[in-house]
Scaffold this motif. Structure first.
Motif, short mmCIF file in Angstrom:
data_model
loop_
_atom_site.label_atom_id
_atom_site.label_comp_id
_atom_site.label_asym_id
_atom_site.label_seq_id
_atom_site.Cartn_x
_atom_site.Cartn_y
_atom_site.Cartn_z
N LEU A 173 1.01 -1.20 -0.07
CA LEU A 173 0.26 0.05 -0.05
C LEU A 173 0.93 1.16 -0.10
N ALA A 174 1.98 1.21 0.82
CA ALA A 174 2.88 2.41 0.60
C ALA A 174 3.39 2.55 -0.65
N TYR A 175 3.86 1.49 -1.28
CA TYR A 175 4.27 1.65 -2.82
C TYR A 175 3.23 2.16 -3.63
N VAL A 176 2.09 1.83 -3.60
CA VAL A 176 0.97 2.39 -4.46
C VAL A 176 0.99 3.76 -3.91
N ALA A 177 0.89 4.11 -2.85
CA ALA A 177 0.74 5.63 -2.35
C ALA A 177 2.03 6.58 -2.99
N ARG A 178 3.15 6.02 -3.06
CA ARG A 178 4.48 6.61 -3.25
C ARG A 178 4.49 6.80 -4.82
N TYR A 179 3.95 5.72 -5.43
CA TYR A 179 4.49 5.67 -6.97
C TYR A 179 2.95 5.99 -7.97
N TYR A 180 1.95 5.89 -7.22
CA TYR A 180 0.66 5.88 -7.99
C TYR A 180 -0.15 7.30 -7.66
N ASP A 181 0.12 7.45 -6.35
CA ASP A 181 -0.64 8.75 -5.71
C ASP A 181 0.29 9.84 -5.45
N ARG A 182 -0.34 10.57 -4.28
CA ARG A 182 0.68 11.70 -3.91
C ARG A 182 1.37 11.59 -2.42
N GLY A 183 1.72 10.14 -2.26
CA GLY A 183 2.36 9.88 -1.15
C GLY A 183 1.57 9.58 0.03
N TYR A 184 0.32 9.23 -0.07
CA TYR A 184 -0.40 8.97 1.35
C TYR A 184 -1.80 8.13 0.85
N ASN A 217 -11.22 0.23 5.36
CA ASN A 217 -10.75 -0.10 3.93
C ASN A 217 -9.77 1.38 3.73
N ILE A 218 -8.98 1.34 2.90
CA ILE A 218 -7.94 2.53 2.60
C ILE A 218 -8.29 3.10 1.15
N GLN A 219 -8.32 4.36 0.94
CA GLN A 219 -8.49 5.19 -0.08
C GLN A 219 -7.32 6.01 -0.66
N PHE A 220 -7.13 5.73 -1.96
CA PHE A 220 -6.19 6.63 -2.59
C PHE A 220 -6.77 7.63 -3.57
N ASN A 221 -6.47 8.95 -3.22
CA ASN A 221 -7.57 10.07 -3.69
C ASN A 221 -7.02 10.60 -4.89
N TRP A 222 -5.86 10.26 -5.42
CA TRP A 222 -5.11 10.83 -6.74
C TRP A 222 -4.77 10.06 -7.80
N PRO A 223 -5.14 8.68 -8.11
CA PRO A 223 -4.78 7.82 -9.09
C PRO A 223 -5.26 8.46 -10.55
N ARG A 224 -4.47 8.20 -11.45
CA ARG A 224 -4.75 8.59 -12.69
C ARG A 224 -5.56 7.42 -13.48
N LEU A 225 -6.47 7.55 -14.21
CA LEU A 225 -7.16 6.49 -14.80
C LEU A 225 -6.32 5.33 -15.50
N GLN A 226 -5.24 5.95 -16.23
CA GLN A 226 -4.71 4.74 -17.16
C GLN A 226 -3.75 4.13 -16.24
N ASN A 284 5.50 6.94 3.94
CA ASN A 284 6.58 6.43 5.15
C ASN A 284 6.16 5.96 6.35
N GLU A 285 5.12 6.61 6.85
CA GLU A 285 4.32 6.04 8.03
C GLU A 285 3.89 4.63 7.93
N MET A 286 3.39 4.24 6.53
CA MET A 286 3.00 2.87 6.54
C MET A 286 4.28 1.91 6.41
N ASP A 287 5.16 2.34 5.96
CA ASP A 287 6.46 1.56 6.20
C ASP A 287 6.94 1.33 7.38
N ALA A 288 6.82 2.71 8.14
CA ALA A 288 7.14 2.47 9.63
C ALA A 288 6.23 1.50 10.59
N VAL A 289 5.17 1.46 10.29
CA VAL A 289 4.04 0.54 10.89
C VAL A 289 4.41 -0.89 10.45
N ALA A 290 4.75 -1.00 8.97
CA ALA A 290 4.87 -2.37 8.75
C ALA A 290 6.16 -2.98 9.52
#
Length: 551
Positions: free
Chosen positions: A71-82, A90-99, A354-360
């Motif tokens: 999930l941290a990877y998705v946040a970092r590389y496909y969203d805006r880092g959170y 659940n968890i939501q990612f607020n800024w993914p691009r459709l493609q 970064n916090e996701m990685d720390a919790v993991a």
């Protein structure tokens, strides 16, 4: 934790591949937005105020350390880092691009994660007690049955297109931490005098435009009949629920209109008409499913003490954190630890990559790689040795995750509100931030004691304001954001819907108004009396006078 097999994994890979084709057709213009909408919603993809939002399912709120890193990877590389944890675990990612969404689904599938049925008129994520399987007072571990319900309801041919979304919650503890009475179906697991497992069933609860506490429809249901009875409820709803009016489509409206005794009789008739062996949960099925859950290797001879030295015992901040952020464990020498995602001035439920990685990392070090998500938008390490609590706390301090406010006035539930949501009529996040800053002093929070403060940015009530001891509903009034104040709500065993105490208050005055409510409580409470109990004893009069200056 439940272990996926190759069938599960191939199912997720196939689902991601199918959606990739659907997205490509949308990008090429072969599908209109109206044609694409039901397809994307079946895969958890919303079109929000500023763009797309992707909601990832975390079944009954259980996450492994490896999944959290993904999930941290998705946040970092496909969203805006959170990401943002929600009230459905659940968890939501607020800024993914459709493609990028097909790639995200493929990445999630690698970690046994998906977005199936996080939206749409289907059975949504089954939620449960975030201390399930660990709580000292638990009578029955509900995760096994939540997983059975998840598998049974996924892509169910009869219940994929219900009149409206459908939410189920289950708990196995006498203390209701899953708010089961405000769900379409609520389930309480327990044991009878002979030690046999079974369930008490509620139906017709829900929040939103018409908040309702569910009715009890079965006082005792044997385990073997769980799926059969849930199916009977869903069949009655699916056949009779309204599809002509979205605001009257939920099961709570159906029950209200036909009266509870008629609804119960129809469930029982449908249940009795099922073939004798249809969907029976036999011992073999239960055993096979239980074998898919890996129990943590708890040590059996730990002393039931903290074993802290005098310096640790004297650390006031640690003692305060331990009091609010730990829960008794069923095994000697262990505790469950809640990691607050509500720092003063923070956004409730938000977590950085970064916090996701720390919790993991902390989960791997202190809790057998296991994490839970609560519907209060916090995280839990369910199995922590008591003699490592101080060490864990220091690591949380270093990670800036050691806020000691669980159950207190700054542990605010909040929806994203008008900062993100196309349905919202007011902002929730800034109001939550301002209230949290106002009450940030730990001594003041301790003095106030347990208070549930919930905020929603619209009538859909995603912030569960109706069941907050103090609830705020943001509404638009002639272009101005104002907030209704409700008091006396609760999602616990004695569930109740909060009552509006007076006219809506402007955004500029809302912190002052909440401060007045709290001061009235402190002035009128009996010794050690919770806010909710004071309100139920006195009613709204002293609080209304404090806020509006009238009796």
């Amino acid at each position: 934790m439940y272990r996926y097999d190759e069938y599960d994994r191939q199912f997720l890979r196939n689902r991601a591949a199918t959606f990739r084709d659907q997205v490509n057709r949308r990008l090429l213009g072969e599908l209109s937005e109206d044609e694409f909408k039901p397809l994307r919603l079946m895969n958890g993809l919303y079109l929000q105020l500023h763009g797309y939002m992707l909601r990832v399912a975390l079944p009954y709120g259980v996450v492994s350390a490896a999944q959290m890193r993904q999930l941290a990877y998705v946040a970092r590389y496909y969203d805006r880092g959170y990401g943002h944890f929600t009230t459905r675990q659940n968890i939501q990612f607020n800024w993914p691009r459709l493609q990028d969404v097909p790639d995200i689904l493929a990445v999630l599938a690698e970690a046994d994660l998906h977005c199936i049925q996080t939206s749409g008129n289907c059975v949504r994520n089954v939620t449960t007690d975030h201390f399930a399987g660990a709580a000292a007072e638990e009578l029955l571990d509900p995760r096994l049955y939540a997983e059975i319900l998840r598998q049974w309801s996924t892509d169910h041919p009869e219940f994929t297109y219900l009149p409206r979304k459908f939410k189920i919650a289950i708990t196995g503890s006498p203390q209701d931490r899953a708010a089961i009475r405000v769900h379409d179906i609520g389930i309480i697991g327990s044991r009878n005098a002979e030690g046999e497992a079974g369930f008490q069933i509620f139906a017709g609860g829900g929040l939103g435009r018409t908040p309702v506490v569910g009715i009890k429809v079965r006082n005792w249901l044997p385990v073997r009949d769980l799926l059969r009875y849930v199916e009977a409820i869903l069949r009655v709803y699916n056949a009779l629920g309204r599809r002509d009016n979205i605001y009257k489509a939920r099961i709570k409206i159906l029950i209200r209109d036909m009266k509870s005794e008629t609804f119960i009789a129809m469930i029982e008739d449908e249940f009795a008409a099922l073939p004798a062996e249809h969907n029976v949960l036999g011992d073999d099925i239960i055993a096979a499913m239980a074998a898919r859950f890996t129990p943590p290797p708890l040590e059996s001879r730990l002393p039931d003490t903290d074993s802290r030295d005098m310096a640790e015992a004297a650390d006031r901040a640690f003692r305060a954190w331990r009091k609010t952020n730990t829960h008794p464990h069923k095994a000697n020498g262990y505790a469950s630890v809640v990691i607050s995602l509500k720092p003063a001035g923070g956004i409730p439920g938000d977590i950085s990559a970064n916090e996701m990685d720390a919790v993991a990392k902390l989960a791997d070090s202190y809790s057998f790689g296991e994490i839970r998500v609560s519907h209060e938008q916090n995280l839990i390490l369910p199995h922590v040795r008591k003699d490592q609590l101080n060490e864990l706390w220091r690591a949380l301090v270093d990670a800036r995750l050691a806020t000691g406010n669980i159950g207190l006035v700054t542990d605010i539930i909040s929806c994203p509100g008008m900062d993100y949501c196309a349905l919202a009529t007011a902002r929730s996040i800034p109001v939550a931030q301002r209230i949290a800053r106002h009450f940030a002093d730990p001594d003041l929070q301790a003095l106030i004691g347990p208070v549930d403060l919930n905020i929603s940015g619209c009538i859909n009530a995603c912030g569960h304001h109706h069941v907050g001891h103090i609830g705020l509903l943001g509404v638009d009034k002639n272009g101005e954001e104002v907030y209704q104040i409700t008091l006396g709500g609760s999602g616990e065993e004695q569930a109740s819907i909060g009552a509006i105490i007076g006219p809506a208050v402007s955004s500029d005055r809302i912190v002052e108004a909440i401060d007045s409510v709290i001061k009235a409580y402190l002035a009128h409470r009996h010794e050690d009396e919770r806010f909710l109990d004071t309100y139920r004893r006195l009613g709204s009069a002293p609080f209304k006078e404090a806020v509006y200056g009238v009796n």
